[in-house]
Design an enzyme around this catalytic site. Structure first.
Site, short mmCIF file in Angstrom:
data_model
loop_
_atom_site.label_atom_id
_atom_site.label_comp_id
_atom_site.label_asym_id
_atom_site.label_seq_id
_atom_site.Cartn_x
_atom_site.Cartn_y
_atom_site.Cartn_z
N ASP A 13 41.72 32.66 0.52
CA ASP A 13 43.17 32.88 0.33
C ASP A 13 43.97 31.66 -0.14
OD1 ASP A 13 42.38 35.31 1.35
OD2 ASP A 13 43.61 35.25 3.15
N ASP A 51 44.16 37.71 -0.45
CA ASP A 51 44.95 38.60 0.40
C ASP A 51 45.78 39.48 -0.55
OD1 ASP A 51 45.26 38.94 3.25
OD2 ASP A 51 47.29 38.12 3.14
N HIS A 53 48.11 42.82 -0.43
CA HIS A 53 48.75 43.90 0.34
C HIS A 53 49.67 44.78 -0.52
CE1 HIS A 53 47.35 41.82 3.89
NE2 HIS A 53 48.17 40.80 3.76
N HIS A 57 52.93 47.48 3.54
CA HIS A 57 51.83 47.17 4.46
C HIS A 57 52.28 47.06 5.91
CE1 HIS A 57 48.26 44.76 5.91
NE2 HIS A 57 47.71 45.78 5.28
N HIS A 86 54.19 39.07 2.26
CA HIS A 86 53.44 38.06 1.52
C HIS A 86 52.30 38.72 0.73
CE1 HIS A 86 51.03 38.74 5.13
NE2 HIS A 86 49.99 38.34 4.42
N LYS A 111 41.36 41.78 -0.03
CA LYS A 111 41.36 42.33 1.33
C LYS A 111 42.78 42.61 1.80
CE LYS A 111 41.20 37.73 3.38
NZ LYS A 111 42.56 37.78 3.94
N CYS A 156 42.52 33.60 8.69
CA CYS A 156 41.50 34.17 7.80
C CYS A 156 40.24 33.32 7.71
CB CYS A 156 42.10 34.47 6.44
SG CYS A 156 43.33 35.82 6.55
C1 VGL Z 1 46.50 35.20 6.47
C2 VGL Z 1 48.11 35.95 7.91
C3 VGL Z 1 48.31 37.08 7.15
C4 VGL Z 1 45.51 34.15 6.12
C5 VGL Z 1 46.67 36.34 5.71
O1 VGL Z 1 45.10 34.05 4.94
O2 VGL Z 1 45.12 33.38 7.04
N1 VGL Z 1 47.21 35.03 7.58
N2 VGL Z 1 47.57 37.27 6.04
ZN ZN Z 2 48.05 38.90 4.79
#
Ligand code: VGL
Ligand code: ZN
Length: 208
Positions: A13, A51, A53, A57, A86, A111, A156
């Site tokens: 990410d 990431d 979404h 979401h 986000h 994801k 993550c």
């Molecule tokens: C993440 C919170 C929400 C991450 C992703 O990449 O750690 N954290 N979505």
């Molecule tokens: Zn996320």
């Protein structure tokens, strides 16, 4: 340390929304980029996660009434932290940081793309049973060791490293190529969990 063709670098990410100025900025997030670019040169196998979404979401506080970011909600799969909106599919915030080297990687795993379920791990969504397919990819490619770097260390990166270890891979986290959010002691909990599972922390310099 010698990197072989059975090793994979898993880069979690490294997207604009997790870097300075982003919607869910991780302090110093963009500072992982030079280290990741350097070590990626030594790997024949590099996998990126993204990431990804939909705007509606379930993990977004804005999609719940009377909820603020970083509060939690009980969903059918358990407790879910609510985040600022986000990494919305197709938005600039969801793009990889512009300095991240993205030609070398041979797989991108997206994801968190189902409205009703979040996915911290690169392997399983937050119900801990829905697979992303990455485990099958690594097994079919007969890869054995997983080196994890990226954002965020305590979400993550943590869940991805833990799932890889539990699936039987040798796993190391490249800690100076990660940055954490640190919500309610989550960075300390991450270190404890890595220790208990036998996931060592490395410096990226050990891989140069
Ligand atoms: C993440 C919170 C929400 C991450 C992703 O990449 O750690 N954290 N979505
Ligand atoms: Zn996320």
């Amino acid at each position: 340390m010698t990197i072989s063709d059975q090793d994979v670098l898993l880069v979690i990410d490294v997207q604009n929304d997790f870097c300075t100025g982003g919607a869910l900025a991780v302090p110093g997030g963009e500072r992982v980029v030079p280290a990741i670019n350097r070590i990626a040169q030594g790997f024949a196998n590099v996998v990126l996660t993204q990431d990804w979404h939909p705007g509606d979401h379930v993990s977004f506080a804005a999609n719940h009434t009377s909820k603020q970011p970083f509060e939690t909600v009980e969903l059918d799969y358990g407790t879910q932290v609510l985040w600022p909106t986000h990494c919305v599919q197709g938005s600039p915030g969801a793009e990889f940081h512009r300095d991240l080297e993205v030609t070398r990687p041979n797989l991108v795993v997206r994801k968190g793309f189902r409205r009703g379920i979040d996915s911290y791990s690169a392997f399983y969504e937050n119900d801990r049973t829905t697979p992303t397919g990455l485990l099958g990819y690594l097994r079919e490619r007969e890869l054995k060791r997983v080196f994890v770097a990226g954002l965020a260390l305590d979400f993550c990166v943590r869940y991805s490293a833990e799932d890889a270890r539990k699936a039987g891979f040798e796993v190391a986290v490249i800690e100076d190529a990660c940055r954490g959010i640190d919500l309610g002691g989550s960075v300390a909990a991450t270190h404890q969990s890595f220790k208990a599972l036998g996931i060592p922390a490395l410096s990226f310099e050990a891989l140069l």
